[in-house]
Design a protein around this motif. Structure first.
Motif, PDB file in Angstrom:
ATOM      1  N   ALA A  96      39.675  41.621  35.925  1.00  0.00           N
ATOM      2  CA  ALA A  96      39.279  43.034  36.012  1.00  0.00           C
ATOM      3  C   ALA A  96      39.094  43.461  37.466  1.00  0.00           C
ATOM      4  O   ALA A  96      39.283  44.637  37.807  1.00  0.00           O
ATOM      5  N   LYS A  97      38.746  42.507  38.349  1.00  0.00           N
ATOM      6  CA  LYS A  97      38.573  42.805  39.777  1.00  0.00           C
ATOM      7  C   LYS A  97      39.882  42.706  40.552  1.00  0.00           C
ATOM      8  O   LYS A  97      39.902  42.876  41.770  1.00  0.00           O
ATOM      9  N   GLY A  98      40.971  42.364  39.858  1.00  0.00           N
ATOM     10  CA  GLY A  98      42.267  42.287  40.517  1.00  0.00           C
ATOM     11  C   GLY A  98      42.668  40.906  40.982  1.00  0.00           C
ATOM     12  O   GLY A  98      43.677  40.750  41.690  1.00  0.00           O
ATOM     13  N   GLU A  99      41.893  39.875  40.611  1.00  0.00           N
ATOM     14  CA  GLU A  99      42.237  38.510  41.008  1.00  0.00           C
ATOM     15  C   GLU A  99      43.255  37.916  40.033  1.00  0.00           C
ATOM     16  O   GLU A  99      43.191  38.165  38.827  1.00  0.00           O
ATOM     17  N   SER A 100      44.169  37.113  40.549  1.00  0.00           N
ATOM     18  CA  SER A 100      45.170  36.470  39.694  1.00  0.00           C
ATOM     19  C   SER A 100      44.607  35.185  39.104  1.00  0.00           C
ATOM     20  O   SER A 100      43.827  34.473  39.751  1.00  0.00           O
ATOM     21  N   LEU A 101      44.990  34.895  37.869  1.00  0.00           N
ATOM     22  CA  LEU A 101      44.485  33.720  37.154  1.00  0.00           C
ATOM     23  C   LEU A 101      45.530  32.610  37.198  1.00  0.00           C
ATOM     24  O   LEU A 101      46.212  32.327  36.223  1.00  0.00           O
ATOM     25  N   THR A 102      45.633  31.983  38.366  1.00  0.00           N
ATOM     26  CA  THR A 102      46.554  30.861  38.514  1.00  0.00           C
ATOM     27  C   THR A 102      45.928  29.598  37.942  1.00  0.00           C
ATOM     28  O   THR A 102      44.710  29.536  37.707  1.00  0.00           O
ATOM     29  N   ALA A 103      46.759  28.595  37.743  1.00  0.00           N
ATOM     30  CA  ALA A 103      46.241  27.319  37.248  1.00  0.00           C
ATOM     31  C   ALA A 103      45.190  26.766  38.203  1.00  0.00           C
ATOM     32  O   ALA A 103      44.147  26.238  37.767  1.00  0.00           O
TER      33      ALA A 103
END
Length: 600
Positions: free
Chosen positions: A477-484
Motif C-alpha cells: 500500500a506504501k508502494g514497496e515491491s514484494l520481492t522474494a
C-alpha cells in the motif's frame, strides 16, 4: 538398491475410506445436468434486472430464485473441487473445477445488478415492501446488511464489471495450488530405518515429529530446497494476491485491504490489532517454552526442525483410524448424546476421505453444500495430531450440520470469523479428556506438551502469520515491491521475534511464507488465533457448566450467520471484541508451561 516406498494410487484406497460424493451427485452425468440447469437459472436471475424494485412480489421471487441458484451452484462447486482434490492431476476434474469457477463468475455477474438496484430505492419504499409482504420478513436481515454496505457498493454497471473480474482474481490462488499440490516435488529422504521414502506434504509433518534428528533435518532442508528454487515465482504469485486485495479494497472505498476483509463480518480492525498486541505481551511465555524445549531435548542449539518433535519421545505410538474415532467420541461426550450421535453418523456414512494417495490435495478441511451432509478431507497418518485433526474437522462438519438444519439457506453459512471456533472447541474438549484420563507422569507430560504445541501452532504461529500479512499488505500500500528477498527478510524478523534468542532461526525458515495456502485468502489466518481463544473459553464453560454450557454453545452452533459473529459468540458466553479471551488463553498457556517445567 532399496525399493522406494511410494504413495498408493486412488484406486488402491478402500471404498470405506473414501468420502461418498455420490450423495452429492450420483454420477458425473448428474453433475453435468446440474451445470446446464444452473445456466438456465442464471439467465432467469438476469431477467429480474430493473424489476426487483417494482413490487414486493418481484423482490421476493428474485430472492427465492437467488437462494435456489446459489445452493445449486454450491453443489456444483463442491463436487467438482472435491473430485479434483482426490487426485489433483486428474484432467477431467481439473476441467470440472474450471467450469465451476466460470459459473462462479457468471453467478456474480447475474446478481451484480441486485444490490445497486435495491440501494437505489427510497428506504421508505423498501420498508413498505417488508410490511406489505410477510414472506419478505425472512430476508429482512439480508436487506439490512446490504444497506450497511451502501457506501461500498458500485452502480449496477460497475458491479457487473467487477463481477467479471473475479475469475481472473482467483489466478494467484489457482497457480499456487497447482504448484503446491500437483507440481512441487520434494525428492526422497531416508527414514528412521534408513529406508528411502518420498517426501510429501502429508509425510513432512510426521518427519518433523521424528525422534531421529537426522530425519527431521533432512526433511526440513529437502522441503525448503524446493521452495527456494521457485522463490521468485512464488513471491510474484503472493504479490499478485496482495495487489488483488488492494484493488478490491480501493474500488469499494475501504481504507485498507484489512478493513475490506473484516467488513463482511462487521469486525472492527481493532480486534486484529488487539490480537497481535496481546500476543506480543505474552511472548516471554513462549521464550520460556523454547528454553524448556531446548533443555528437554538436550541440544546445544535448538533449530526450527526441533520445534515439533514431542518432548516425551516414547509416547508417539501410531493410532489406527478406528481407534482414533473412538477416542474422539469419548472426548466429545460432554457435548451430549445428540451431538455424539451426529458425530457417529459422519463416521459411519462416509463423510470422510481418510488416507493420503498419489496426487491428493494436502492438508485437511471440511466442506459441503446446503441440503447435503458435510464432507471432510484428511490425510491421516496415525499420529496423535491426526486424531486432533479428526476432532477439529468434525467440529467444522457438525457446525455446518447444525447451522444447515436450523437456518434457512440465506443464513446457513457461518462467516469465516467464527469458522474455527467449533473445530478448536472440539480439540480442547478432547485434550481435557485425555489429560483427565492420564494416570502416568510421562503420558501427562506428553499431553501437556501437545496442548502447549497447539497454543504455539495456533495462537502464536497464526498470529505471526497474521502480522506477516499485515506488514506485507501495508508495504505494498506504501508502494514497496514484494520481492522474494523482502518477503524473506520480513518473515525472518518475525520468526526471531516470536521464538526469541534461544531458537536458531535457520535460513530456510525465511521461506516459510512461500508454502502457506491460507495467505491466498487474505487476512484469514488471524481467525485461527481468535477462534482458538474463544474455543478455550467455550470448552471451559461446557465442562464447568454441563448442560447449561452446552445449551448456550448450541445456540452458537445453530446460529449460522443469523447474527454478526461477535454477537453470536456473546450469545454463547464469550466477548472477543475485547482482549480478554486472548489474555485468558495466554494465561492458561503460561500455566501449562509451568506445569510441564515441573514434570520435566
Amino acid at each position: 538398491m532399496a525399493e522406494i516406498e511410494k504413495l498408493p494410487a486412488r484406486s488402491e484406497i478402500a471404498e470405506a475410506d473414501k468420502w461418498a460424493l455420490e450423495d452429492l451427485f450420483l454420477t458425473d452425468a448428474d453433475w453435468e445436468a446440474a451445470v446446464k440447469q444452473l445456466e438456465e437459472q442464471l439467465a432467469q436471475l438476469k431477467g429480474y434486472a430493473g424489476k426487483v424494485s417494482a413490487s414486493a412480489d418481484a423482490l421476493y421471487a428474485y430472492l427465492t430464485l437467488a437462494d435456489e441458484t446459489e445452493n445449486l451452484f454450491e453443489k456444483v462447486l463442491v463436487y467438482s473441487n472435491e473430485k479434483m482434490h482426490e487426485d489433483m492431476g486428474n484432467s477431467t476434474y481439473q476441467g470440472y473445477a474450471a467450469q465451476a469457477q466460470v459459473a462462479a463468475t457468471r453467478l456474480s455477474a447475474a446478481e451484480a445488478f441486485f444490490e445497486p438496484e435495491l440501494l437505489a430505492m427510497e428506504e421508505s419504499r423498501m420498508q413498505g415492501f417488508l410490511k406489505e409482504d410477510p414472506k419478505l420478513e425472512k430476508y429482512r436481515l439480508l436487506i439490512d446488511r446490504i444497506w450497511r454496505r451502501k457506501e461500498h457498493t458500485l452502480s449496477a454497471a460497475g458491479e457487473e464489471i467487477l463481477a467479471k473480474t473475479y475469475e481472473m482474481a482467483t489466478a494467484p490462488d489457482d497457480i499456487f495450488s497447482m504448484f503446491n499440490d500437483a507440481d512441487a516435488k520434494f525428492g526422497t529422504i531416508r527414514d528412521e530405518n534408513g529406508k528411502e521414502v518420498e517426501l510429501t506434504h502429508g509425510r513432512f509433518g510426521g518427519f518433523m515429529e521424528s525422534s531421529d534428528r537426522r530425519v527431521r533435518k533432512e526433511a526440513f532442508e529437502a522441503l525448503y530446497q524446493t521452495y527456494d528454487q521457485f522463490k521468485n515465482t512464488l513471491a510474484a504469485t503472493y504479490s499478485a494476491n496482495v495487489k488483488k486485495a488492494k484493488f478490491y479494497a480501493d474500488v469499494r472505498k475501504y481504507p485498507s485491504a484489512l478493513a475490506a476483509a473484516l467488513a463482511p463480518g462487521n469486525i472492527p480492525t481493532e480486534v486484529y490489532d488487539n490480537l497481535i498486541e496481546t500476543v506480543h505481551r505474552f511472548l516471554p511465555a513462549m521464550y520460556r517454552y523454547v528454553a524448556l524445549r531446548k533443555r528437554a531435548l538436550g541440544v546445544e542449539e535448538l533449530h526450527m526442525y526441533d520445534v515439533y518433535v514431542p518432548l516425551v519421545a516414547d509416547q508417539t505410538k501410531k493410532i489406527p483410524f478406528a481407534e482414533a474415532k473412538e477416542i474422539v467420541k469419548r472426548g466429545l461426550a460432554p457435548m451430549g448424546e445428540e451431538y455424539v450421535s451426529h458425530l457417529e453418523e459422519g463416521f459411519d456414512h462416509r463423510w470422510i476421505d481418510v488416507y493420503e494417495n498419489r496426487g491428493k490435495r494436502s492438508g485437511a478441511y471440511s466442506w459441503g453444500a446446503y441440503g447435503t451432509h458435510p464432507y471432510v478431507l484428511l490425510n491421516y497418518q496415525g499420529k496423535l495430531d491426526d486424531v486432533f485433526t479428526l476432532a477439529h474437522e468434525m467440529g467444522h462438519a457438525l457446525h455446518s450440520w447444525y447451522s444447515n438444519a436450523n437456518q434457512p439457506y440465506v443464513y446457513s453459512g457461518y462467516l469465516i470469523f467464527v469458522a474455527e471456533v467449533a473445530s478448536t472447541c472440539n480439540e480442547s474438549l478432547l485434550m481435557q479428556y485425555l489429560l483427565k484420563e492420564s494416570k502416568d507422569k510421562k503420558e501427562k507430560a506428553y499431553l501437556l506438551n501437545h496442548f502447549i504445541d497447539q497454543f504455539k501452532g495456533t495462537l502464536f504461529r497464526q498470529t505471526m502469520f497474521a502480522e506477516f500479512e499485515k506488514i506485507t499488505h501495508e508495504m505494498y500500500a506504501k508502494g514497496e515491491s514484494l520481492t522474494a528477498e523482502r518477503l524473506c527478510a520480513v518473515y525472518m524478523d518475525l520468526n526471531r521475534k516470536y521464538f526469541g534468542e534461544e531458537m536458531v532461526s535457520d535460513p530456510q525458515i525465511a521461506l516459510e511464507w512461500a508454502r502457506i495456502p491460507h495467505f491466498y485468502t487474505e487476512f484469514y489466518v488471524y481467525q485461527y488465533a481468535t477462534g482458538f481463544s474463544c474455543a478455550i473459553a467455550l470448552s471451559k464453560r461446557i465442562l464447568e457448566m454441563g448442560e447449561a454450557g452446552v445449551a448456550d454453545y448450541m445456540k452458537f452452533l445453530k446460529g449460522g450467520c443469523s447474527k454478526d459473529p461477535i454477537e453470536l459468540l456473546k450469545m454463547a458466553g464469550v466477548d472477543i471484541s475485547t482482549p480478554k479471551p486472548v489474555e485468558d488463553a495466554l494465561q492458561l498457556f503460561e500455566e501449562l508451561v509451568s506445569e510441564l517445567e515441573e514434570l520435566l
